[in-house]
Design a protein around this motif. Sequence first.
Motif, PDB file in Angstrom:
ATOM      1  N   VAL A 117      14.847   1.642  -1.725  1.00 16.54           N
ATOM      2  CA  VAL A 117      15.466   0.775  -2.732  1.00 16.54           C
ATOM      3  C   VAL A 117      14.391   0.331  -3.714  1.00 16.54           C
ATOM      4  O   VAL A 117      13.366  -0.231  -3.314  1.00 16.54           O
ATOM      5  CB  VAL A 117      16.142  -0.452  -2.088  1.00 16.54           C
ATOM      6  CG1 VAL A 117      16.713  -1.359  -3.176  1.00 16.54           C
ATOM      7  CG2 VAL A 117      17.241  -0.014  -1.134  1.00 16.54           C
ATOM      8  N   HIS A 118      14.639   0.595  -4.985  1.00 14.77           N
ATOM      9  CA  HIS A 118      13.691   0.221  -6.042  1.00 14.77           C
ATOM     10  C   HIS A 118      14.297  -0.868  -6.921  1.00 14.77           C
ATOM     11  O   HIS A 118      15.177  -0.595  -7.738  1.00 14.77           O
ATOM     12  CB  HIS A 118      13.347   1.435  -6.912  1.00 14.77           C
ATOM     13  CG  HIS A 118      12.538   1.079  -8.120  1.00 14.77           C
ATOM     14  ND1 HIS A 118      12.816   1.572  -9.379  1.00 14.77           N
ATOM     15  CD2 HIS A 118      11.471   0.256  -8.268  1.00 14.77           C
ATOM     16  CE1 HIS A 118      11.956   1.070 -10.246  1.00 14.77           C
ATOM     17  NE2 HIS A 118      11.137   0.272  -9.599  1.00 14.77           N
ATOM     18  N   PRO A 119      13.857  -2.115  -6.756  1.00 13.78           N
ATOM     19  CA  PRO A 119      14.334  -3.175  -7.660  1.00 13.78           C
ATOM     20  C   PRO A 119      13.740  -2.972  -9.047  1.00 13.78           C
ATOM     21  O   PRO A 119      12.606  -2.492  -9.186  1.00 13.78           O
ATOM     22  CB  PRO A 119      13.789  -4.451  -7.007  1.00 13.78           C
ATOM     23  CG  PRO A 119      12.556  -4.005  -6.281  1.00 13.78           C
ATOM     24  CD  PRO A 119      12.856  -2.610  -5.796  1.00 13.78           C
ATOM     25  N   HIS A 120      14.489  -3.327 -10.062  1.00 14.33           N
ATOM     26  CA  HIS A 120      14.061  -3.061 -11.424  1.00 14.33           C
ATOM     27  C   HIS A 120      13.054  -4.112 -11.894  1.00 14.33           C
ATOM     28  O   HIS A 120      13.372  -5.054 -12.626  1.00 14.33           O
ATOM     29  CB  HIS A 120      15.271  -3.013 -12.354  1.00 14.33           C
ATOM     30  CG  HIS A 120      16.179  -1.863 -12.071  1.00 14.33           C
ATOM     31  ND1 HIS A 120      17.428  -1.725 -12.618  1.00 14.33           N
ATOM     32  CD2 HIS A 120      16.006  -0.770 -11.278  1.00 14.33           C
ATOM     33  CE1 HIS A 120      17.989  -0.615 -12.182  1.00 14.33           C
ATOM     34  NE2 HIS A 120      17.144  -0.017 -11.366  1.00 14.33           N
ATOM     35  N   LEU A 161       4.797 -11.008  -3.716  1.00 13.38           N
ATOM     36  CA  LEU A 161       4.904 -10.317  -5.001  1.00 13.38           C
ATOM     37  C   LEU A 161       6.293  -9.739  -5.239  1.00 13.38           C
ATOM     38  O   LEU A 161       6.604  -9.321  -6.355  1.00 13.38           O
ATOM     39  CB  LEU A 161       3.870  -9.187  -5.082  1.00 13.38           C
ATOM     40  CG  LEU A 161       2.392  -9.591  -4.986  1.00 13.38           C
ATOM     41  CD1 LEU A 161       1.512  -8.333  -4.967  1.00 13.38           C
ATOM     42  CD2 LEU A 161       2.006 -10.508  -6.128  1.00 13.38           C
ATOM     43  N   ILE A 162       7.132  -9.702  -4.196  1.00  5.71           N
ATOM     44  CA  ILE A 162       8.450  -9.077  -4.289  1.00  5.71           C
ATOM     45  C   ILE A 162       9.525 -10.132  -4.046  1.00  5.71           C
ATOM     46  O   ILE A 162       9.678 -10.609  -2.912  1.00  5.71           O
ATOM     47  CB  ILE A 162       8.593  -7.937  -3.257  1.00  5.71           C
ATOM     48  CG1 ILE A 162       7.478  -6.913  -3.452  1.00  5.71           C
ATOM     49  CG2 ILE A 162       9.966  -7.271  -3.373  1.00  5.71           C
ATOM     50  CD1 ILE A 162       7.426  -5.858  -2.372  1.00  5.71           C
ATOM     51  N   ALA A 189       9.197  -1.398  -4.694  1.00  8.44           N
ATOM     52  CA  ALA A 189      10.183  -0.672  -3.899  1.00  8.44           C
ATOM     53  C   ALA A 189       9.996  -0.976  -2.422  1.00  8.44           C
ATOM     54  O   ALA A 189       8.877  -1.240  -1.963  1.00  8.44           O
ATOM     55  CB  ALA A 189      10.075   0.825  -4.146  1.00  8.44           C
ATOM     56  N   MET A 190      11.099  -0.963  -1.690  1.00  2.75           N
ATOM     57  CA  MET A 190      11.053  -1.152  -0.252  1.00  2.75           C
ATOM     58  C   MET A 190      11.757   0.028   0.416  1.00  2.75           C
ATOM     59  O   MET A 190      12.545   0.734  -0.220  1.00  2.75           O
ATOM     60  CB  MET A 190      11.712  -2.480   0.142  1.00  2.75           C
ATOM     61  CG  MET A 190      10.927  -3.695  -0.336  1.00  2.75           C
ATOM     62  SD  MET A 190      11.693  -5.274   0.144  1.00  2.75           S
ATOM     63  CE  MET A 190      11.611  -5.160   1.951  1.00  2.75           C
ATOM     64  N   SER A 209      18.664 -11.770  -8.382  1.00  7.75           N
ATOM     65  CA  SER A 209      18.830 -11.375  -9.787  1.00  7.75           C
ATOM     66  C   SER A 209      18.094 -10.082 -10.131  1.00  7.75           C
ATOM     67  O   SER A 209      17.614  -9.899 -11.254  1.00  7.75           O
ATOM     68  CB  SER A 209      18.360 -12.504 -10.710  1.00  7.75           C
ATOM     69  OG  SER A 209      19.091 -13.689 -10.471  1.00  7.75           O
ATOM     70  N   LEU A 210      18.000  -9.161  -9.160  1.00  2.00           N
ATOM     71  CA  LEU A 210      17.361  -7.878  -9.392  1.00  2.00           C
ATOM     72  C   LEU A 210      18.349  -6.742  -9.136  1.00  2.00           C
ATOM     73  O   LEU A 210      18.836  -6.580  -8.018  1.00  2.00           O
ATOM     74  CB  LEU A 210      16.147  -7.704  -8.471  1.00  2.00           C
ATOM     75  CG  LEU A 210      14.893  -8.509  -8.817  1.00  2.00           C
ATOM     76  CD1 LEU A 210      13.878  -8.411  -7.682  1.00  2.00           C
ATOM     77  CD2 LEU A 210      14.272  -8.003 -10.114  1.00  2.00           C
TER      78      LEU A 210
END
Length: 313
Positions: free
Chosen positions: A180-183, A242-243, A269-270, A294-295
């Motif tokens: 999963v890649h948060p923007h 940081l995430i 990303a996780m 909110s990501l």
Amino acid sequence: MSAATRERATAFAPASVGNVAIGFDILGFAVDALGDRVTVTRHATPGVQISAVRGVAGELPREARDNTAGRALLAMQEAARPQFGFVLEIDKGIPLGSGLGGSAASAVGAVVAANALLPQPLSRIELLQFAMAGEAVASGARHADNIAPSLYGGLVLTVGIDHPRVKQVPVPAGIRAVIVHPHMYLATSKARAILKLNVELSDFVWQTAHLAGFICGCYTDDLDLIRASFEDVVIEPQRAALIPGFREVRRSAMDAGALGCSISGAGPAMFAWTLEATTAAVLAAMQRQFARHSLTSDGWVVALASAGARVIA
């Protein structure tokens, strides 16, 4: 067409998850769902030129020594001394600052494509070392946790820097990786800069045990041992802040049935490892938690088997 007469080649290099929680700078696996394509063309004059950068990366340096792909080919030219130069075109499929090995993939794609143009192709271990020189441009250090899986494919352990030894590690059948890649953008250099230079002895012992247990579990198909070993006590606690939502994302993945969940490389990303039957639930749970912070995010489910980088045209 033989390598001796070939003028142009395009290579695909997959994305990758570095560290895999417990193998900081030494362990990684390939993610074939996305990657970079690099085209290399012979040029009469020795040297490296970058003629185009396209795709999702935005602005990247066009000076070869400041670009991961360009620096990798400069290292190759210095060692191989071909009687011609290289012109690069880079098509980025991996967002920069995503934690998915974008800088590594560009370097790997470049050396694999250029290798197809040499009269006497070089070995993969030589290509690994050239690509590591390129990766240092982005991260400030030579390491292979993204380079090696992008080049070799699969889950890869790399021991050593100057004389690296690469071992592809088997993964039990039925395990899938959820990515999963948060923007958001997170520079690798920033994520490395916050790390402490010293490790408590107790943390060293636990991290060593977890790495050994994880690899042993992979070789013996011991899912319980993999689950018990899937915990980073050194790097993850420092980078979690940081995430946004990191702890909630991790907890939701585990509650949905994951064997383990952690940061992909430097983040944001996780990833999670899970059995095939629970992939949809784990992916939905992770994306839901990022959304609560909110990501928006992109997500993939991938097998752990991969061919690694290869020439495609």
